[in-house]
Design an enzyme around this catalytic site. Sequence first.
Site, PDB file in Angstrom:
ATOM      1  N   SER A 132       0.862  -1.192   0.000  1.00  0.00           N
ATOM      2  CA  SER A 132       0.000   0.000   0.000  1.00  0.00           C
ATOM      3  C   SER A 132       0.889   1.229   0.000  1.00  0.00           C
ATOM      4  O   SER A 132       2.012   1.200   0.539  1.00  0.00           O
ATOM      5  CB  SER A 132      -0.879   0.029   1.251  1.00  0.00           C
ATOM      6  N   TYR A 146      -1.826  -0.542  10.264  1.00  0.00           N
ATOM      7  CA  TYR A 146      -1.852  -0.877   8.833  1.00  0.00           C
ATOM      8  C   TYR A 146      -0.547  -0.447   8.163  1.00  0.00           C
ATOM      9  O   TYR A 146       0.045  -1.207   7.383  1.00  0.00           O
ATOM     10  CB  TYR A 146      -3.050  -0.187   8.182  1.00  0.00           C
TER      11      TYR A 146
HETATM   12  P1  NDP Z   1     -11.154  -6.669   0.255  1.00  0.00           P
HETATM   13  O1  NDP Z   1     -11.500  -6.567   1.707  1.00  0.00           O
HETATM   14  O2  NDP Z   1     -12.103  -6.179  -0.755  1.00  0.00           O
HETATM   15  O3  NDP Z   1     -10.756  -8.180  -0.091  1.00  0.00           O
HETATM   16  C1  NDP Z   1      -9.806  -8.830   0.727  1.00  0.00           C
HETATM   17  C2  NDP Z   1      -9.499 -10.202   0.162  1.00  0.00           C
HETATM   18  O4  NDP Z   1      -8.512 -10.805   1.014  1.00  0.00           O
HETATM   19  C3  NDP Z   1     -10.717 -11.105   0.149  1.00  0.00           C
HETATM   20  O5  NDP Z   1     -10.678 -11.966  -0.950  1.00  0.00           O
HETATM   21  C4  NDP Z   1     -10.530 -11.888   1.455  1.00  0.00           C
HETATM   22  O6  NDP Z   1     -11.108 -13.181   1.395  1.00  0.00           O
HETATM   23  C5  NDP Z   1      -9.036 -12.023   1.521  1.00  0.00           C
HETATM   24  N1  NDP Z   1      -8.605 -12.240   2.886  1.00  0.00           N
HETATM   25  C6  NDP Z   1      -8.700 -11.395   3.946  1.00  0.00           C
HETATM   26  N2  NDP Z   1      -8.280 -11.982   5.059  1.00  0.00           N
HETATM   27  C7  NDP Z   1      -7.908 -13.246   4.707  1.00  0.00           C
HETATM   28  C8  NDP Z   1      -7.390 -14.346   5.411  1.00  0.00           C
HETATM   29  N3  NDP Z   1      -7.189 -14.296   6.750  1.00  0.00           N
HETATM   30  N4  NDP Z   1      -7.108 -15.483   4.754  1.00  0.00           N
HETATM   31  C9  NDP Z   1      -7.327 -15.561   3.404  1.00  0.00           C
HETATM   32  N5  NDP Z   1      -7.832 -14.548   2.675  1.00  0.00           N
HETATM   33  C10 NDP Z   1      -8.114 -13.406   3.330  1.00  0.00           C
HETATM   34  O7  NDP Z   1      -9.767  -5.892   0.131  1.00  0.00           O
HETATM   35  P2  NDP Z   1      -9.016  -5.270  -1.147  1.00  0.00           P
HETATM   36  O8  NDP Z   1      -9.289  -6.064  -2.348  1.00  0.00           O
HETATM   37  O9  NDP Z   1      -9.265  -3.824  -1.148  1.00  0.00           O
HETATM   38  O10 NDP Z   1      -7.508  -5.467  -0.655  1.00  0.00           O
HETATM   39  C11 NDP Z   1      -6.619  -6.411  -1.234  1.00  0.00           C
HETATM   40  C12 NDP Z   1      -5.199  -6.022  -0.853  1.00  0.00           C
HETATM   41  O11 NDP Z   1      -4.944  -4.702  -1.331  1.00  0.00           O
HETATM   42  C13 NDP Z   1      -4.949  -5.982   0.663  1.00  0.00           C
HETATM   43  O12 NDP Z   1      -3.657  -6.469   0.933  1.00  0.00           O
HETATM   44  C14 NDP Z   1      -5.044  -4.497   0.973  1.00  0.00           C
HETATM   45  O13 NDP Z   1      -4.322  -4.153   2.132  1.00  0.00           O
HETATM   46  C15 NDP Z   1      -4.448  -3.907  -0.290  1.00  0.00           C
HETATM   47  N6  NDP Z   1      -4.797  -2.511  -0.526  1.00  0.00           N
HETATM   48  C16 NDP Z   1      -6.097  -2.125  -0.680  1.00  0.00           C
HETATM   49  C17 NDP Z   1      -6.396  -0.787  -0.887  1.00  0.00           C
HETATM   50  C18 NDP Z   1      -7.785  -0.269  -1.033  1.00  0.00           C
HETATM   51  O14 NDP Z   1      -7.973   0.958  -0.992  1.00  0.00           O
HETATM   52  N7  NDP Z   1      -8.803  -1.123  -1.232  1.00  0.00           N
HETATM   53  C19 NDP Z   1      -5.319   0.211  -0.943  1.00  0.00           C
HETATM   54  C20 NDP Z   1      -3.996  -0.308  -0.822  1.00  0.00           C
HETATM   55  C21 NDP Z   1      -3.765  -1.619  -0.609  1.00  0.00           C
HETATM   56  P3  NDP Z   1     -12.330 -13.648   2.351  1.00  0.00           P
HETATM   57  O15 NDP Z   1     -13.343 -12.556   2.357  1.00  0.00           O
HETATM   58  O16 NDP Z   1     -12.778 -14.920   1.712  1.00  0.00           O
HETATM   59  O17 NDP Z   1     -11.712 -13.882   3.702  1.00  0.00           O
END
Ligand code: NDP
Length: 237
Positions: A132, A146
């Site tokens: 991020s 974070y």
């Molecule tokens: P979402 O919350 O929309 O999706 C998160 C994804 O990660 C889901 O598929 C979820 O699966 C999975 N996940 C979360 N916890 C676990 C776990 N314990 N084990 C396995 N899978 C897990 O988040 P984003 O798509 O926005 O984020 C994706 C990445 O991008 C993250 O690393 C986030 O920090 C990063 N990011 C996001 C930003 C944003 O503004 N959205 C900005 C910068 C970085 P499930 O629901 O099945 O558990």
Amino acid sequence: MSDFTGKSVMVLGGSRGIGAALVRHFAAAGANVRFSYSGSPDAAAAVAAETGAASVQADSANRDELIAAVAAAGALDIMVINAGVAMMGDPLKLDADAVDRLIDINVRAAYFAGVEAGRQMHDNGRIIIIGSVNGDRVPGAGFTAYALSKSAVQGIGRGLARDFAPRGITVNVVQPGPVDTDMNPAGGPMAPMMHAAMAIKRHATADEVAGLVLYLASPAAAMITGTTQTMDGGLGI
Ligand code: NDP
């Protein structure tokens, strides 16, 4: 768009958001894709049915479960470590167990998944960690837990880039700014604060992030390793 026909790809956290977009893009480009999920089985089933990708339930916070899921994928060409959680708030008030869990998912899992992927990975493979812009910049109060996690993955990326370079494997960290997902909706309460700090005042789409990841995963990016690639609409400038 690059052709990934026959390439073996794993996306950690592919049920929703950026991860689901990655599964769609890699599958559309011909790759054999598998992805992990934890708490969203219905969303995972929908992504799998739509794309033909294989899904595996594996909690990134559970080290043994995570490593077993990565090991079971066999020799990968591309690993994207995307699964992550966000938690904002006053560090004097945040629940300590919740902070530990964030570190487990965002940091420890990135390390162990990256190492395990590298163990069996084909030569000239690719490891991409979704970090991020908050690994570099903290635009307001409440980001400490974070931000620490996203700074930590920069070190994992740089270290593994050195460790795996002799086999032609590159390791990079993609650092989005705000992306319109469940984690950070474009219409959410923090959006005005974020947009105020940006040169391009909107959330990115998950598809835009996927485009950068697919470039880094392509043969054209063979000389890019150990880097952080920021896509933040100028939030950090
Ligand atoms: P979402 O919350 O929309 O999706 C998160 C994804 O990660 C889901 O598929 C979820 O699966 C999975 N996940 C979360 N916890 C676990 C776990 N314990 N084990 C396995 N899978 C897990 O988040 P984003 O798509 O926005 O984020 C994706 C990445 O991008 C993250 O690393 C986030 O920090 C990063 N990011 C996001 C930003 C944003 O503004 N959205 C900005 C910068 C970085 P499930 O629901 O099945 O558990």
